[in-house]
Structures are given as C-alpha cells and as structure tokens.
Design an enzyme around this catalytic site. Structure first.
Site, PDB file in Angstrom:
ATOM      1  N   VAL A   1       3.539 -43.756   5.114  1.00 52.41           N
ATOM      2  CA  VAL A   1       2.467 -43.533   4.146  1.00 52.41           C
ATOM      3  C   VAL A   1       2.335 -42.055   3.795  1.00 52.41           C
ATOM      4  O   VAL A   1       2.059 -41.700   2.646  1.00 52.41           O
ATOM      5  CB  VAL A   1       1.120 -44.094   4.656  1.00 52.41           C
ATOM      6  CG1 VAL A   1       0.605 -43.327   5.870  1.00 52.41           C
ATOM      7  CG2 VAL A   1       0.077 -44.101   3.548  1.00 52.41           C
TER       8      VAL A   1
ATOM      9  N   GLY B   1       2.346 -52.239   5.343  1.00 52.93           N
ATOM     10  CA  GLY B   1       0.933 -51.871   5.352  1.00 52.93           C
ATOM     11  C   GLY B   1       0.779 -50.371   5.167  1.00 52.93           C
ATOM     12  O   GLY B   1       1.598 -49.723   4.515  1.00 52.93           O
ATOM     13  N   GLU B   2      -0.288 -49.828   5.711  1.00 56.53           N
ATOM     14  CA  GLU B   2      -0.607 -48.392   5.665  1.00 56.53           C
ATOM     15  C   GLU B   2      -1.047 -47.920   4.281  1.00 56.53           C
ATOM     16  O   GLU B   2      -1.612 -46.851   4.147  1.00 56.53           O
ATOM     17  CB  GLU B   2       0.589 -47.524   6.111  1.00 56.53           C
ATOM     18  CG  GLU B   2       1.101 -47.799   7.498  1.00 56.53           C
ATOM     19  CD  GLU B   2       2.287 -46.920   7.864  1.00 56.53           C
ATOM     20  OE1 GLU B   2       2.675 -46.034   7.051  1.00 56.53           O
ATOM     21  OE2 GLU B   2       2.853 -47.115   8.956  1.00 56.53           O
ATOM     22  N   GLY B   3      -0.768 -48.696   3.227  1.00 56.08           N
ATOM     23  CA  GLY B   3      -0.984 -48.252   1.856  1.00 56.08           C
ATOM     24  C   GLY B   3       0.319 -47.949   1.150  1.00 56.08           C
ATOM     25  O   GLY B   3       0.322 -47.474   0.001  1.00 56.08           O
TER      26      GLY B   3
END
Length: 375
Positions: free
Chosen positions: A97, A342-344
C-alpha cells in the site's frame, strides 16, 4: 454523531448530473466513447453538486486495523500478531500500500481501532496530517519523495469476541467504531483530501466480512466466503462452517445494520462503514478497496441508502463475497486484476481512472470551442 451524519447524507444532485451529461455530449469525442468513465464523471458531479466536479485529489488512504476473536476457530494459518507487525511495516513505508500510495501521491493514515497486540510504537501527536495547509501531500523530512504514514490510536477493544460463541461486539462498541470512522473522514477532508480510499488490516478479517455479506444480502455463506490469504481446502471448509455457525447462532436482522455489525462484524469493518458515511455526508467520494470495504459498504448503505452515491468500486477482489456485495450495491468495479491483498491496494490502482474521468470534464474542449464539426 452517527445520527447527525446519517441525516446529512442526501441523494445525488440531479441538476449537476444533467449538466455533466450535457457537457459530455458536447465534448470533442463520439458520444459514449469513454464508456463507463462518462457515467462515473456524471455521478461524481452528482456527489459534489457541481459540474464539473472537483478533481479527486489529493487522495487519502485510511487503513483501519483490528483483530478478531474468531481467529481461535483456525480460519487462517497466519498468527494474530501479524496485524500489529504489519502496522509497523505500514509506518515504515515498506508495504505494498505504501508503494502504491507513493505512486499515486496519496497519504496513508493507519488507525488502530481494535488491534489485540499492544503496539510497540505509540502514535506521534506531532505527525503531519494527510496534507499540508496548501492542500499538497506532506513529504518526508529526509527529502525522500514519499508521504509520512501516521498512526492514530483509537482502539475500542483489543480485538473482537469470537462470533461463534457470543456477539463479536456490543452495540456501544460497534457504534464507537463507526463514529471513529466518521471522525477520521472529517479530519482527512478538513485537511484537504478530495477523495478517501478505504484500507484495512486484520488477520482473519475475511471471515467476519463473509458473515456480514451473507447476513446483509441473504446469500448462502458458501457464496460469500473465499479463501482469504489462500487457505487450503480443509481450512476453507472450516471457514464456511464457522460463518454458518455464527449466522445460525445470532440470526442477525438485516433491517438492524448496527446489530448485524455487532453480532458478526469487526472493528475495522465498523470504522470503514463510518468512513464511508462521513465522506458521503461531506459529499466527498470514497474509493472502495476489496471484500473488507465491500462488506463495510453494505453496512453503510443499510444505515443510509443515499451513501451509495458517494461510493466508487475500485476493483473486483478475487474474494467471491466482494462481487456479491458490489452486485447488491449496484456498483461496477473499475478494474479486475485478481487482487486479494487488501490494505487499499486495488483502490489505489484505480485512482488514476477516477481522476481521468473528472479531468475530461475540466480539460477536453467542446465541439464549438475547438471548431470541430459534429456529425
């Protein structure tokens, strides 16, 4: 705070959307030639209430981190301590990220909303906010071209309870986490952010995501449950069974979204729902990442249906529950790369697409202005 935020969320501005469609029709390109970008630009005009809408910049990623009592049911081979360890990695700038955020010029704010392991690195009260007073991302004092991630301590409790045994959260805990997300949204927007990006971190958090999606859409748990970090067949079957057991125990009512969240959700899910609501109330778009964000978006939409107008689906997660949730919300993802980190990360990769959709309305000439003949 929750009630006033929900009350502030209204429908998309029809006049601004009509103006954006009219402008699209007069730009020097064949009508409809930009495909989904055209309708995206129209919707963003509706969010902002003006045509053309503001450019979605600077971008701010909010990563909400929490742990889950259901980890005890062996739904993942990863140890729970990884959640806290990854926060350290975010703050050091070493996660995926961070790399994508540097590429996009986005800032990263990490919020401990429910991490079980006490963090060895306390939040720095002097850390720079998302952007400086001029609206530009803050840079490292070392001169390296990167943003300084900051940590916010908003821990509601040290991880949720095991949802197969009891409710994961109390209603008060769920509300507190939602309001934490609303507060973070307000802080980031007040600091100048033009678009918010959802991020998450929490070992075992795809299990409560699947439970939320099944509860709020009515699909079978097997349809909402994926392999998360890539679990083997035995663990996957156990994971589906865990989701089914939790739903059978609590029988959450989709008409009571806060109750659903308390029964089978996570603290990061609750905070993400609040971030979405906070953005929608301020008429700022929020770019959704993967299955964790999609499940939180279902909660936000159940609390305030008009909040969907501010949501942009950044990408289609490889987790099947994400597709179920986005279909229920009526959102089409911008990119489909088979991501499931995930994480953005997926939302950050979609950010240039969103910016491009708006930039067309700002910068492309009309047929009249360019002296180009129409058909």
């Amino acid at each position: 705070m929750l009630e006033t935020t929900i009350a502030a969320i209204g429908p998309l501005d029809g006049s601004a959307m009509t103006a954006a469609r009219d402008l699209q029709a007069r730009l020097t390109k064949p009508a409809g030639s930009l495909g989904a970008l055209e309708e995206l630009s129209v919707r963003l005009a509706g969010v902002a209430g003006v045509c053309p809408p503001p450019l979605p910049e600077p971008a701010a990623v909010a990563i909400f981190a929490g742990d889950h009592g259901v980890h005890a049911q062996r739904v993942t081979p990863w140890p729970q301590e990884v959640t806290a360890q990854m926060i350290g990695n975010f703050l050091a700038g070493g996660a995926v990220v961070n790399a994508f955020a540097r590429q996009a010029g986005a800032t990263v704010t990490v919020v401990d909303v429910g991490v079980a392991t006490p963090l060895p690195f306390p939040p720095d009260p002097t850390a720079s906010p998302a952007v400086d007073p001029t609206g530009h991302p803050t840079a490292s004092p070392t001169g390296v071209d990167r943003m300084l991630p900051r940590l916010v301590d908003a821990n509601v409790r040290r991880g949720t309870r095991d949802m197969t045994v009891t409710a994961a959260l109390t209603l008060d805990e769920a509300r507190t986490a939602v309001e934490t997300g609303i507060r973070i949204a307000g802080e980031l927007i007040d600091a100048g952010a033009g678009v918010l990006i959802t991020g998450d971190m929490g070992i075992a958090n795809t299990t409560p995501s699947a439970a939320l999606i099944a509860a709020l859409t009515g699909v079978d748990p097997a349809e909402a449950t994926g392999r998360g970090t890539g679990v083997d067949d035995e663990t996957y079957r156990r994971k589906v069974g865990v989701v089914r057991t939790a739903l059978d125990r609590h029988r959450p009512d989709p008409a009571d979204p806060l109750g659903v969240l308390a029964a089978v959700g996570g603290l990061e899910h609750a905070a993400l729902a609040g971030l979405i609501l906070g953005a929608a109330a301020r008429r700022v778009p929020v770019l959704l990442d993967g299955v964790i964000a999609a499940s939180a978006a279902l909660v936000a939409a159940a609390l305030a249906p008009d909040a969907v107008g501010a949501m942009i689906a950044g990408h289609r997660s490889a987790e099947p529950g994400a597709t179920v949730a986005l279909r229920h919300l009526g959102l089409d993802p911008l990119v489909d790369l088979g991501l499931r980190l995930g994480e953005g990360t997926g939302a950050l990769l979609a950010l240039p697409v969103v910016t491009g959709a708006v930039r067309v309305l700002h910068e492309v000439a009309t047929f009249d202005a360019a002296g180009v003949s129409e058909k």
